[in-house]
Design an enzyme around this catalytic site. Sequence first.
Site, mmCIF file in Angstrom:
data_model
loop_
_atom_site.group_PDB
_atom_site.id
_atom_site.type_symbol
_atom_site.label_atom_id
_atom_site.label_comp_id
_atom_site.label_asym_id
_atom_site.label_seq_id
_atom_site.Cartn_x
_atom_site.Cartn_y
_atom_site.Cartn_z
ATOM 1 N N LEU A 224 0.824 -1.201 0.000
ATOM 2 C CA LEU A 224 0.000 0.000 0.000
ATOM 3 C C LEU A 224 0.864 1.259 0.000
ATOM 4 C CD1 LEU A 224 -2.846 1.237 0.182
ATOM 5 C CD2 LEU A 224 -2.638 1.099 2.676
ATOM 6 N N ASP A 225 0.676 2.099 -1.022
ATOM 7 C CA ASP A 225 1.347 3.402 -1.137
ATOM 8 C C ASP A 225 2.869 3.301 -1.088
ATOM 9 O OD1 ASP A 225 -1.049 4.850 -1.369
ATOM 10 O OD2 ASP A 225 -1.313 4.852 0.798
ATOM 11 N N GLU A 226 3.427 2.180 -1.553
ATOM 12 C CA GLU A 226 4.878 2.002 -1.533
ATOM 13 C C GLU A 226 5.463 1.739 -2.914
ATOM 14 O OE1 GLU A 226 6.202 -0.825 1.343
ATOM 15 O OE2 GLU A 226 5.052 0.059 2.991
#
Length: 280
Positions: A224-226
Amino acid sequence: MHSLQRKVLRTICPDQKGLIARITNICYKHELNIVQNNEFVDHRTGRFFMRTELEGIFNDSTLLADLDSALPEGSVRELNPAGRRRIVILVTKEAHCLGDLLMKANYGGLDVEIAAVIGNHDTLRSLVERFDIPFELVSHEGLSRNEHDQKMADAIDAYQPDYVVLAKYMRVLTPEFVARFPNKIINIHHSFLPAFIGARPYHQAYERGVKIIGATAHYVNDNLDEGPIIMQDVIHVDHTYTAEDMMRAGRDVEKNVLSRALYKVLAQRVFVYGNRTIIL
């Protein structure tokens, strides 16, 4: 008589002496004009990156075969037409990023075809239909994450987009969904993560008295969001800003960062290597 075409050649390979000469000599052999050329060497990884915009009459298979014979083992190259790309935008309820993309696609700023907008809520239908673009509702109500993502992916596939843009789409994607569109999903989020996770991040930031707020556009991967970062920006705020002021300022940054990132991606300037991007 064949008409001239413009294409973009992108190359990633182990760095060696003479790579630029090898590639450009092959282009010359094929009577192709080099309109623009950019290259970069990552000395840490020993990798060479090159984006070459070409114009001429192409025999793709012969050109690529000649390149393969000249490049070192482990090279990756691709040749694609330059110009307009096709996207599908995913949305939930927030309009600022979507509205900005619709305006720029229609009135200048982004050379892109928006094939469709797909939402898990119907909130933004009227906005989208003002631009004569199809809007599809794929509701998540009563469905598991996997079931909903399957329906979303099938709806996207029907439009055969080059990229999928998450314009404040507020659902966490399953690994199965991401795997169907590798390095093709672009997301925008506020840069407070992971400092201010969950709901109401701007209110959390206000309570902490932050002095900058920003946004990050990135490719989506399983974490997530990486995913690999494409573009980031920040603006300064101070004690006079309310939480609502921060939210308005943050939305401006988000839409600007997303459109700037998308501009680079659509121009085939963004190379993904590992969890990093190289922009040429």
